[in-house]
Structures are given as C-alpha cells and as structure tokens.
Scaffold this motif. Structure first.
Motif, PDB file in Angstrom:
ATOM      1  N   LEU A  71       0.851  -1.185   0.000  1.00 11.71           N
ATOM      2  CA  LEU A  71       0.000   0.000   0.000  1.00 11.71           C
ATOM      3  C   LEU A  71       0.887   1.236   0.000  1.00 11.71           C
ATOM      4  N   ASP A  72       0.897   1.954  -1.113  1.00 14.37           N
ATOM      5  CA  ASP A  72       1.632   3.217  -1.222  1.00 14.37           C
ATOM      6  C   ASP A  72       0.743   4.305  -0.631  1.00 14.37           C
ATOM      7  N   GLN A  73       1.072   4.732   0.598  1.00 12.63           N
ATOM      8  CA  GLN A  73       0.242   5.688   1.321  1.00 12.63           C
ATOM      9  C   GLN A  73       0.574   7.143   1.001  1.00 12.63           C
ATOM     10  N   LYS A  74       1.412   7.326  -0.004  1.00 13.54           N
ATOM     11  CA  LYS A  74       1.774   8.660  -0.496  1.00 13.54           C
ATOM     12  C   LYS A  74       2.483   9.512   0.556  1.00 13.54           C
ATOM     13  N   GLN A  75       3.339   8.859   1.311  1.00 14.05           N
ATOM     14  CA  GLN A  75       4.191   9.609   2.220  1.00 14.05           C
ATOM     15  C   GLN A  75       5.213  10.389   1.403  1.00 14.05           C
ATOM     16  N   PRO A  76       5.505  11.615   1.780  1.00 18.04           N
ATOM     17  CA  PRO A  76       6.496  12.404   1.047  1.00 18.04           C
ATOM     18  C   PRO A  76       7.847  11.698   0.995  1.00 18.04           C
ATOM     19  N   GLY A  77       8.410  11.624  -0.186  1.00 15.61           N
ATOM     20  CA  GLY A  77       9.720  11.019  -0.350  1.00 15.61           C
ATOM     21  C   GLY A  77       9.706   9.515  -0.484  1.00 15.61           C
ATOM     22  N   SER A 120      -3.293   2.566  11.009  1.00 18.69           N
ATOM     23  CA  SER A 120      -3.490   1.124  10.969  1.00 18.69           C
ATOM     24  C   SER A 120      -4.896   0.766  10.523  1.00 18.69           C
ATOM     25  N   ARG A 121      -5.902   1.496  11.034  1.00 18.64           N
ATOM     26  CA  ARG A 121      -7.296   1.207  10.661  1.00 18.64           C
ATOM     27  C   ARG A 121      -7.533   1.463   9.180  1.00 18.64           C
ATOM     28  N   LEU A 122      -7.019   2.566   8.688  1.00 16.28           N
ATOM     29  CA  LEU A 122      -7.182   2.881   7.271  1.00 16.28           C
ATOM     30  C   LEU A 122      -6.501   1.833   6.396  1.00 16.28           C
ATOM     31  N   ARG A 123      -5.277   1.485   6.768  1.00 11.61           N
ATOM     32  CA  ARG A 123      -4.519   0.499   5.998  1.00 11.61           C
ATOM     33  C   ARG A 123      -5.214  -0.859   6.011  1.00 11.61           C
ATOM     34  N   ARG A 124      -5.720  -1.243   7.181  1.00  9.92           N
ATOM     35  CA  ARG A 124      -6.379  -2.543   7.314  1.00  9.92           C
ATOM     36  C   ARG A 124      -7.623  -2.628   6.421  1.00  9.92           C
ATOM     37  N   GLY A 125      -8.432  -1.563   6.419  1.00  8.41           N
ATOM     38  CA  GLY A 125      -9.635  -1.568   5.598  1.00  8.41           C
ATOM     39  C   GLY A 125      -9.322  -1.708   4.115  1.00  8.41           C
ATOM     40  N   ILE A 126      -8.277  -1.027   3.664  1.00  6.82           N
ATOM     41  CA  ILE A 126      -7.895  -1.097   2.248  1.00  6.82           C
ATOM     42  C   ILE A 126      -7.395  -2.495   1.904  1.00  6.82           C
ATOM     43  N   LEU A 127      -6.584  -3.070   2.773  1.00  2.98           N
ATOM     44  CA  LEU A 127      -6.044  -4.404   2.511  1.00  2.98           C
ATOM     45  C   LEU A 127      -7.144  -5.465   2.494  1.00  2.98           C
ATOM     46  N   TYR A 128      -8.140  -5.325   3.364  1.00  2.12           N
ATOM     47  CA  TYR A 128      -9.270  -6.262   3.340  1.00  2.12           C
ATOM     48  C   TYR A 128     -10.008  -6.171   1.995  1.00  2.12           C
ATOM     49  N   ARG A 129     -10.200  -4.958   1.532  1.00  2.00           N
ATOM     50  CA  ARG A 129     -10.894  -4.775   0.253  1.00  2.00           C
ATOM     51  C   ARG A 129     -10.124  -5.426  -0.890  1.00  2.00           C
ATOM     52  N   VAL A 130      -8.824  -5.210  -0.911  1.00  2.00           N
ATOM     53  CA  VAL A 130      -7.990  -5.768  -1.975  1.00  2.00           C
ATOM     54  C   VAL A 130      -7.961  -7.296  -1.898  1.00  2.00           C
ATOM     55  N   ALA A 131      -7.941  -7.841  -0.688  1.00  2.00           N
ATOM     56  CA  ALA A 131      -7.968  -9.298  -0.530  1.00  2.00           C
ATOM     57  C   ALA A 131      -9.218  -9.882  -1.169  1.00  2.00           C
ATOM     58  N   SER A 132     -10.353  -9.204  -0.990  1.00  2.00           N
ATOM     59  CA  SER A 132     -11.599  -9.671  -1.608  1.00  2.00           C
ATOM     60  C   SER A 132     -11.529  -9.548  -3.125  1.00  2.00           C
ATOM     61  N   GLU A 133     -11.002  -8.439  -3.605  1.00  2.00           N
ATOM     62  CA  GLU A 133     -10.891  -8.237  -5.053  1.00  2.00           C
ATOM     63  C   GLU A 133     -10.011  -9.295  -5.708  1.00  2.00           C
ATOM     64  N   GLU A 134      -8.953  -9.701  -5.030  1.00  2.00           N
ATOM     65  CA  GLU A 134      -7.991 -10.640  -5.599  1.00  2.00           C
ATOM     66  C   GLU A 134      -8.327 -12.103  -5.291  1.00  2.00           C
ATOM     67  N   ASP A 172     -11.493  -8.220  11.463  1.00  2.00           N
ATOM     68  CA  ASP A 172     -12.524  -7.456  12.152  1.00  2.00           C
ATOM     69  C   ASP A 172     -13.887  -7.573  11.486  1.00  2.00           C
ATOM     70  N   ASN A 173     -13.913  -7.642  10.169  1.00  2.00           N
ATOM     71  CA  ASN A 173     -15.198  -7.718   9.469  1.00  2.00           C
ATOM     72  C   ASN A 173     -15.706  -9.151   9.320  1.00  2.00           C
ATOM     73  N   GLY A 174     -14.964 -10.109   9.852  1.00  2.00           N
ATOM     74  CA  GLY A 174     -15.404 -11.496   9.837  1.00  2.00           C
ATOM     75  C   GLY A 174     -15.265 -12.212   8.518  1.00  2.00           C
ATOM     76  N   GLU A 175     -14.645 -11.565   7.527  1.00  2.00           N
ATOM     77  CA  GLU A 175     -14.610 -12.130   6.177  1.00  2.00           C
ATOM     78  C   GLU A 175     -13.254 -12.709   5.786  1.00  2.00           C
ATOM     79  N   HIS A 176     -12.211 -12.417   6.540  1.00  2.00           N
ATOM     80  CA  HIS A 176     -10.864 -12.811   6.122  1.00  2.00           C
ATOM     81  C   HIS A 176     -10.126 -13.519   7.261  1.00  2.00           C
ATOM     82  N   MET A 177      -9.195 -14.386   6.873  1.00  2.00           N
ATOM     83  CA  MET A 177      -8.326 -15.046   7.838  1.00  2.00           C
ATOM     84  C   MET A 177      -6.954 -14.391   7.790  1.00  2.00           C
TER      85      MET A 177
END
Length: 297
Positions: A71-77, A120-134, A172-177
């Motif tokens: 996840l590229d969170q667009k941190q400067p540099g 962490s919460r933001l990153r986790r939500g995005i990773l869960y979404r991508v796991a479902s997509e993939e 947390d959402n009950g959908e992933h291991m």
C-alpha cells in the motif's frame, strides 16, 4: 559473499524456515489451494516473510499461491520504484495500491499525537478490500515473536487486558483469515537476515519519527531484558501458550462460583507439588501431611 557469510546465511535460513514451518503447522495457517496476500511494507520483517514463504512454497506438501501487496500511502519522499523493481527481480506476482492515507492521517490527528491507530485502521480496511478483489483466502502479516510479546505488555500496562497478538485470527469484518507466519521468529534474526540478504529497506517516516511511542518504550524494555537476562524472552513467549485460567481472576473464563472442595481436582487446580518445579521428598511430605493431634490428659 564471503565463505563465512554464506555459512551464516545457510544456518540462519534453516533456523528461520524451521520456525516459520513450525508456526504454520501448529496453527494450520496454510492449506491446499490457498491464495495468500503477503502484505509488504518495505521493512525487514515483511521482506523476510515474503522471502521465507517463497522458499517454503517450492517444497511444501500443499500447493498455494502468493500475491505480494504494497500500500503506497503517499508519504512524502516514498521511493515508488523500489518495491516494484525488487518484486520483479524475485519473480513473485504483486500489486501496488496507491491510496493517500498519509494526508488523511496528518489532517485528522492533532500535532504531537501518535498516528499509528488511525493509520493502521485505514490500511487494514484497504487491505481487506484488496484481498476480496484478488480472491485471497489468507492475509499474511509480518509480525514476529517480539511484536507479539510487545503487544501483550502494551495491553497489560496500558489496556488492563491479558491480550496478545494471535498467530491466526479472523479479521474485524469477519470475512478474512489473518495469519502471522513469523510468530516464532526472533526480531534479531530478521535483522541479521535482512542485512545478509541486502533487502532494499524503505523506512516509514510517518510513524518511525514519532517520539515516546508506547510500543517503542516496551520494545526497549524487552531488548534490555534479553540482553541482561538471556532466555527470559523465550520463557515469556512460552507462557502465552501455557495459560491456566483457574489461576487467574477472570470469572467469565473459569467458573469460580461453582468451585467446590469435593475431593475432585478441577483441571488446572492447585497441586501440592508441581512436578516441573519441586520433586517431593519424605521430609516435605511429612511437613504437609495431615497431623494427628495428641491430647494431653
């Protein structure tokens, strides 16, 4: 690489693979047909996890796929080219997600406050979404043994809970291991491994630059204990897998209300002599045996 370095690398690699293999077997982390999303941050832990999983994939008795995700969170540099170049060089399928969570965190969190929780919460939500997509069946995180112990003490000191970081859990959402293949791995081994393998480490300037983080304080405490008292970390980590509810205070976990002294020893109940600690002797047995009182005339 010198002959000595090759020897150290082979020895260390075997130890790491053995530790990861044991954790996978103990908790049934990987099964036939799994597609595992390996979360890659650019730090030593996630690089080591991916490298070891790739090596185990070639010899494992079950077939599973790996997908490295960053996840590229667009941190400067942030050096955007480093991870794609590395992942191409090792030949693993990968996906880079670009999401500007950095600006959100900086905008929402007041100056001087730690950003870890929201980030962490933001990153986790995005990773869960991508796991479902993939279509990924497991999400692998790079937390090691020292992280697990540090989390336990953070909850103990600051959260009033006996709670750690399990090697395997439902999201947390009950959908992933979620799995943590490095659960048995020492951080100092990962530091050495990253140095010998020359992973292109990318530092996290967002959280790494924050002063007085509670996790950093606890981490320093554990490292100090490890230096002054060799073996203490191993003992404490073993304790997380050796829980005796009847000797704690949680009445929801153990039925203290209905506990009776009926001559039947409950599971985990007190023993006069603990075989692992004290071998009973005739003298000790006499000391604790019921005494017959002699009444004088």
């Amino acid at each position: 690489m010198s002959k000595k370095e090759r020897y150290e690398m082979n020895k260390l690699t075997k130890r790491l693979r053995h530790a990861v293999g044991d954790a996978i077997n103990d908790y049934n982390m990987i099964e036939e047909g799994d597609k595992i999303m390996v979360c890659l941050s650019g730090g030593k832990d996630s690089y080591g996890m991916l490298d070891i999983l790739m090596s185990l994939q070639r010899v494992a008795p079950v077939k599973f796929e790996l997908l490295a995700v960053n996840l590229d969170q667009k941190q400067p540099g942030f050096p955007e080219d480093v991870l794609p170049a590395y992942l191409k060089s090792v030949g693993v399928p990968y996906r880079i997600i670009e999401q500007d969570t950095y600006s959100i965190v900086k905008r929402v969190v007041p100056e001087g406050k730690t950003t870890c929780s929201l980030c962490s919460r933001l990153r986790r939500g995005i990773l869960y979404r991508v796991a479902s997509e993939e279509g990924c069946t497991k999400i692998a995180l790079g937390h090691h043994r020292d992280d697990i112990l540090a989390t336990f003490f953070l909850n103990f000191f600051y959260g009033a809970k006996l709670k750690g970081m399990p090697p395997k859990l439902v999201s947390d959402n009950g959908e992933h291991m979620v799995i943590r293949p490095l659960a048995y791995v020492r951080e100092k081994d990962l530091i050495r491994y990253a140095k010998l393998k020359q992973f292109p480490i990318i530092p996290c300037n967002l959280c790494g630059s924050q002063p007085n983080l509670q996790r950093q304080v606890v981490g320093d405490m554990l490292r100090d204990w490890d230096k002054k008292h060799p073996g203490r970390i191993e003992t404490m980590f073993s304790a997380l897998s050796n829980v005796i509810p009847s000797h704690l205070n949680d009445h929801n976990l153990f039925n203290f209300k209905d506990l009776k002294s009926d001559g039947i020893l409950p599971e985990g109940g007190d023993m006069l002599f603990d075989e692992e600690e004290i071998a009973p002797t005739n003298e000790l047995s006499r000391l604790f045996a019921p005494q017959k009182l002699e009444l004088g005339e």
